[in-house]
Design a protein around this motif. Structure first.
Motif, PDB file in Angstrom:
ATOM      1  N   VAL A 281      41.751  40.962  40.160  1.00 23.08           N
ATOM      2  CA  VAL A 281      40.976  40.510  41.452  1.00 23.08           C
ATOM      3  C   VAL A 281      40.842  41.884  42.282  1.00 23.08           C
ATOM      4  O   VAL A 281      39.671  41.747  42.933  1.00 23.08           O
ATOM      5  CB  VAL A 281      41.750  39.438  41.964  1.00 23.08           C
ATOM      6  N   ALA A 282      41.840  42.498  42.498  1.00 23.61           N
ATOM      7  CA  ALA A 282      41.872  43.634  43.622  1.00 23.61           C
ATOM      8  C   ALA A 282      40.971  44.632  42.878  1.00 23.61           C
ATOM      9  O   ALA A 282      40.100  45.229  43.661  1.00 23.61           O
ATOM     10  CB  ALA A 282      43.354  44.257  43.690  1.00 23.61           C
ATOM     11  N   GLU A 283      40.929  44.577  41.531  1.00 24.95           N
ATOM     12  CA  GLU A 283      39.937  45.777  41.074  1.00 24.95           C
ATOM     13  C   GLU A 283      38.579  45.287  41.297  1.00 24.95           C
ATOM     14  O   GLU A 283      37.604  46.151  41.660  1.00 24.95           O
ATOM     15  CB  GLU A 283      40.215  45.935  39.392  1.00 24.95           C
ATOM     16  N   THR A 284      38.180  44.154  41.185  1.00 29.76           N
ATOM     17  CA  THR A 284      36.804  43.389  41.439  1.00 29.76           C
ATOM     18  C   THR A 284      36.426  43.656  43.032  1.00 29.76           C
ATOM     19  O   THR A 284      35.405  43.837  43.303  1.00 29.76           O
ATOM     20  CB  THR A 284      36.830  42.109  40.889  1.00 29.76           C
ATOM     21  N   LEU A 285      37.251  43.143  43.805  1.00 31.06           N
ATOM     22  CA  LEU A 285      36.995  42.879  45.252  1.00 31.06           C
ATOM     23  C   LEU A 285      37.127  44.451  45.919  1.00 31.06           C
ATOM     24  O   LEU A 285      36.501  44.565  46.983  1.00 31.06           O
ATOM     25  CB  LEU A 285      37.867  42.076  46.038  1.00 31.06           C
ATOM     26  N   GLY A 286      38.117  45.071  45.724  1.00 29.27           N
ATOM     27  CA  GLY A 286      38.136  46.497  46.408  1.00 29.27           C
ATOM     28  C   GLY A 286      38.243  46.242  47.644  1.00 29.27           C
ATOM     29  O   GLY A 286      38.950  45.657  48.039  1.00 29.27           O
ATOM     30  N   GLU A 287      37.406  47.071  48.350  1.00 29.80           N
ATOM     31  CA  GLU A 287      37.658  46.989  49.980  1.00 29.80           C
ATOM     32  C   GLU A 287      37.215  45.662  50.340  1.00 29.80           C
ATOM     33  O   GLU A 287      37.714  45.386  51.612  1.00 29.80           O
ATOM     34  CB  GLU A 287      36.697  47.875  50.671  1.00 29.80           C
ATOM     35  N   LEU A 288      36.739  44.853  50.023  1.00 28.03           N
ATOM     36  CA  LEU A 288      36.601  43.336  50.655  1.00 28.03           C
ATOM     37  C   LEU A 288      37.984  42.608  50.647  1.00 28.03           C
ATOM     38  O   LEU A 288      38.019  41.674  51.288  1.00 28.03           O
ATOM     39  CB  LEU A 288      35.835  42.569  49.573  1.00 28.03           C
ATOM     40  N   LEU A 289      38.753  43.162  49.917  1.00 28.88           N
ATOM     41  CA  LEU A 289      40.232  42.525  50.028  1.00 28.88           C
ATOM     42  C   LEU A 289      40.699  42.708  51.214  1.00 28.88           C
ATOM     43  O   LEU A 289      41.482  41.494  51.622  1.00 28.88           O
ATOM     44  CB  LEU A 289      41.130  42.794  48.656  1.00 28.88           C
ATOM     45  N   ALA A 290      40.791  43.497  51.858  1.00 26.98           N
ATOM     46  CA  ALA A 290      41.507  43.954  52.942  1.00 26.98           C
ATOM     47  C   ALA A 290      41.224  43.005  54.240  1.00 26.98           C
ATOM     48  O   ALA A 290      42.208  42.677  54.997  1.00 26.98           O
ATOM     49  CB  ALA A 290      41.301  45.600  53.564  1.00 26.98           C
ATOM     50  N   PRO A 291      39.895  42.529  54.502  1.00 25.78           N
ATOM     51  CA  PRO A 291      40.014  41.691  55.725  1.00 25.78           C
ATOM     52  C   PRO A 291      40.241  40.089  55.184  1.00 25.78           C
ATOM     53  O   PRO A 291      40.288  39.426  56.353  1.00 25.78           O
ATOM     54  CB  PRO A 291      38.224  41.734  55.803  1.00 25.78           C
ATOM     55  N   LEU A 292      40.578  39.684  54.178  1.00 30.60           N
ATOM     56  CA  LEU A 292      41.053  38.479  53.900  1.00 30.60           C
ATOM     57  C   LEU A 292      42.219  38.069  54.168  1.00 30.60           C
ATOM     58  O   LEU A 292      43.451  38.916  54.113  1.00 30.60           O
ATOM     59  CB  LEU A 292      40.876  38.247  52.313  1.00 30.60           C
ATOM     60  N   PRO A 293      42.425  36.930  54.960  1.00 29.96           N
ATOM     61  CA  PRO A 293      43.835  36.568  55.422  1.00 29.96           C
ATOM     62  C   PRO A 293      44.769  36.250  54.356  1.00 29.96           C
ATOM     63  O   PRO A 293      44.533  35.857  53.276  1.00 29.96           O
ATOM     64  CB  PRO A 293      43.379  35.433  56.152  1.00 29.96           C
ATOM     65  N   ASP A 294      46.270  36.236  54.747  1.00 32.41           N
ATOM     66  CA  ASP A 294      46.933  35.652  53.794  1.00 32.41           C
ATOM     67  C   ASP A 294      46.946  34.374  53.553  1.00 32.41           C
ATOM     68  O   ASP A 294      46.404  33.783  54.415  1.00 32.41           O
ATOM     69  CB  ASP A 294      48.464  35.984  54.442  1.00 32.41           C
ATOM     70  N   ARG A 295      47.284  33.959  52.346  1.00 30.39           N
ATOM     71  CA  ARG A 295      46.833  32.539  51.661  1.00 30.39           C
ATOM     72  C   ARG A 295      45.438  32.170  51.431  1.00 30.39           C
ATOM     73  O   ARG A 295      45.214  31.047  51.119  1.00 30.39           O
ATOM     74  CB  ARG A 295      47.514  31.510  52.825  1.00 30.39           C
ATOM     75  N   TYR A 296      44.663  33.106  51.675  1.00 28.97           N
ATOM     76  CA  TYR A 296      43.294  32.989  51.279  1.00 28.97           C
ATOM     77  C   TYR A 296      43.151  32.807  49.807  1.00 28.97           C
ATOM     78  O   TYR A 296      44.025  32.705  48.951  1.00 28.97           O
ATOM     79  CB  TYR A 296      42.462  34.501  51.446  1.00 28.97           C
ATOM     80  N   ARG A 297      42.355  31.665  49.419  1.00 27.04           N
ATOM     81  CA  ARG A 297      41.922  31.234  48.113  1.00 27.04           C
ATOM     82  C   ARG A 297      40.676  31.454  47.705  1.00 27.04           C
ATOM     83  O   ARG A 297      39.645  31.368  48.762  1.00 27.04           O
ATOM     84  CB  ARG A 297      42.478  30.027  47.868  1.00 27.04           C
ATOM     85  N   GLY A 298      40.428  32.060  46.753  1.00 26.33           N
ATOM     86  CA  GLY A 298      39.100  32.372  45.922  1.00 26.33           C
ATOM     87  C   GLY A 298      39.015  32.262  44.641  1.00 26.33           C
ATOM     88  O   GLY A 298      40.216  31.656  43.798  1.00 26.33           O
ATOM     89  N   GLU A 299      37.883  32.648  43.912  1.00 26.18           N
ATOM     90  CA  GLU A 299      37.663  32.113  42.730  1.00 26.18           C
ATOM     91  C   GLU A 299      37.174  33.421  41.895  1.00 26.18           C
ATOM     92  O   GLU A 299      36.314  34.136  42.376  1.00 26.18           O
ATOM     93  CB  GLU A 299      36.918  31.038  42.460  1.00 26.18           C
ATOM     94  N   LEU A 300      37.377  33.837  40.427  1.00 24.05           N
ATOM     95  CA  LEU A 300      36.778  34.761  39.848  1.00 24.05           C
ATOM     96  C   LEU A 300      36.213  34.123  38.404  1.00 24.05           C
ATOM     97  O   LEU A 300      37.219  33.142  37.955  1.00 24.05           O
ATOM     98  CB  LEU A 300      37.819  35.963  39.703  1.00 24.05           C
ATOM     99  N   ALA A 301      35.017  34.468  38.071  1.00 21.03           N
ATOM    100  CA  ALA A 301      34.582  33.766  36.830  1.00 21.03           C
ATOM    101  C   ALA A 301      34.041  34.810  35.748  1.00 21.03           C
ATOM    102  O   ALA A 301      32.802  34.959  35.584  1.00 21.03           O
ATOM    103  CB  ALA A 301      33.377  32.762  37.022  1.00 21.03           C
TER     104      ALA A 301
END
Length: 387
Positions: free
Chosen positions: A211-231
């Motif tokens: 997930v971190a590899e896919t999102l890269g820099e987009l991960l940093a602004p996301l809040p703790d407990r954020y939920r998302g999906e990867l397909a």
């Protein structure tokens, strides 16, 4: 399908035969959890809930479409939608020849409309292939399309390499199994599904480094407990379709966003949506097999998968702009329309194009090989730069 879930109260109880089928599926999913040591990943749960033979939402022999189903798709809203799709398809066939392949054709409404409009456009000889894994849906389609005779043929898999023409997928990618993750201390964790005494519940399934590899820099602004999906299943589907395509286009319609807009701090609970009898709720564990599950599409990932398979992004836009560019309003030009019919079509156009309806939430992408120009519908607003 509606673009975002909200908790719906007072959901009607299923009929006894449907409730019994759901309970049988619950036991099958429980067995999968037990075999996995107590919990399974959410994509495995979604696979079973939607596609378990004879019991999954898309596999059981029950109607899921229209007023008696759980949701309404664009082809059911208006025949004008199929006309626009047919014009886009015809613009590709004029260059490539070949056939049309629809993947996951629902109850056959889109296929019937496209076939009729293609005939009016002079393409009455074009074969129409349907790739359908649901025996129940195939039965509805065969009944609906019987009048077209041997022009329509059903497949169990993509045709062999060398296919020329157009592959249509309308609201297919959002129903492919997706993983879920959450952030804890900035680190992605896999969300699994565990069996409980009363049903199922979310469970921690370990780190999710990809997930971190896919999102890269987009991960940093996301809040703790954020939920998302990867397909990842969507990229696999695109690669499989592309491997068969010699010339032509994949024409994809679905709810979704470019990656930067999908993984956004405002979407703190992701995009998982559950549809039951035209109601949207937030519990994916309620009545498995009777509830549709969908997850918005990361169109950046789709474009990347296409590029890896040698396809070009020939177009990316909203459903509203695609339809308007493909001649949606021509349906109002028929002099035979009376005032009531014209008002009905106008209402359908609004549902298909207004931002508060399907117009902005649904995106349309064309992935092409050896196509000299974009298909019809992509010559207006160009959103490729947002990918």
């Amino acid at each position: 399908m509606p673009p975002s879930p909200s908790l719906a109260l007072d959901l009607p109880a299923p009929h006894a035969p449907d409730a019994a089928a759901s309970e049988a599926l619950v036991e099958r999913i429980r067995a999968a959890c037990d075999a996995a040591g107590g919990a399974i990943r959410f994509d495995r749960y979604m696979e079973l809930a939607l596609y378990a033979p004879g019991l999954g939402y898309y596999s059981a022999p029950r109607s899921r479409f229209g007023a008696c189903g759980d949701f309404v798709t664009a082809p059911e809203i208006s025949p004008l939608f199929a006309g626009c799709v047919a014009r886009a398809v015809a613009s590709v066939l004029a260059h490539t020849g070949g056939a049309v392949l629809e993947a996951g054709a629902g109850d056959g409404t889109l296929a019937a409309g496209v076939l009729e409009h293609l005939a009016a456009l002079g393409f009455d000889h074009v074969p129409y292939l349907i790739l359908e894994r649901s025996a129940g849906a195939r039965g509805f389609q065969q009944e609906r399309l019987a009048s077209f005779g041997d022009r329509v043929r059903w497949l169990d898999d993509f045709p062999p390499a060398g296919f020329r023409g157009v592959v249509i997928a309308n609201e297919l990618l959002d129903a492919l199994p997706a993983r879920r993750f959450t952030l804890r201390g900035g680190t992605p964790r896999e969300l699994g599904v565990a069996a409980t005494g009363e049903g199922f519940a979310w469970a921690d399934a370990g780190p999710a480094p990809d997930v971190a590899e896919t999102l890269g820099e987009l991960l940093a602004p996301l809040p703790d407990r954020y939920r998302g999906e990867l397909a990842p299943a969507r990229a696999a589907w695109v690669r499989a379709a592309a491997s068969r395509l010699a010339a032509g286009a994949l024409l994809l319609f679905d709810y979704g966003y470019p990656r930067r807009e999908l993984y956004h701090p405002q979407r703190v609970d992701g995009t998982l949506a559950c549809h039951y009898r035209h109601r949207v709720h937030g519990d994916p564990f309620l009545w498995p097999g009777l509830t549709d599950l969908s997850v918005h599409v990361d169109f950046t990932a789709v474009a990347e998968a296409g590029a890896e398979a040698g396809l070009d992004v020939a177009g990316f836009t909203t459903q509203a702009h695609f339809l308007l560019d493909a001649g949606l309003l021509e349906g109002l030009d028929d002099p035979a329309l009376d005032e009531r019919a014209r008002a009905r079509l106008t209402g359908q156009i609004h549902r298909l194009t207004l931002p508060a309806e399907m117009g902005e939430a649904v995106k349309v992408m064309a992935l092409a090989r050896r196509l000299p120009e974009p298909p019809g519908g992509f010559r207006g607003r160009d959103m490729i730069h947002r990918l």
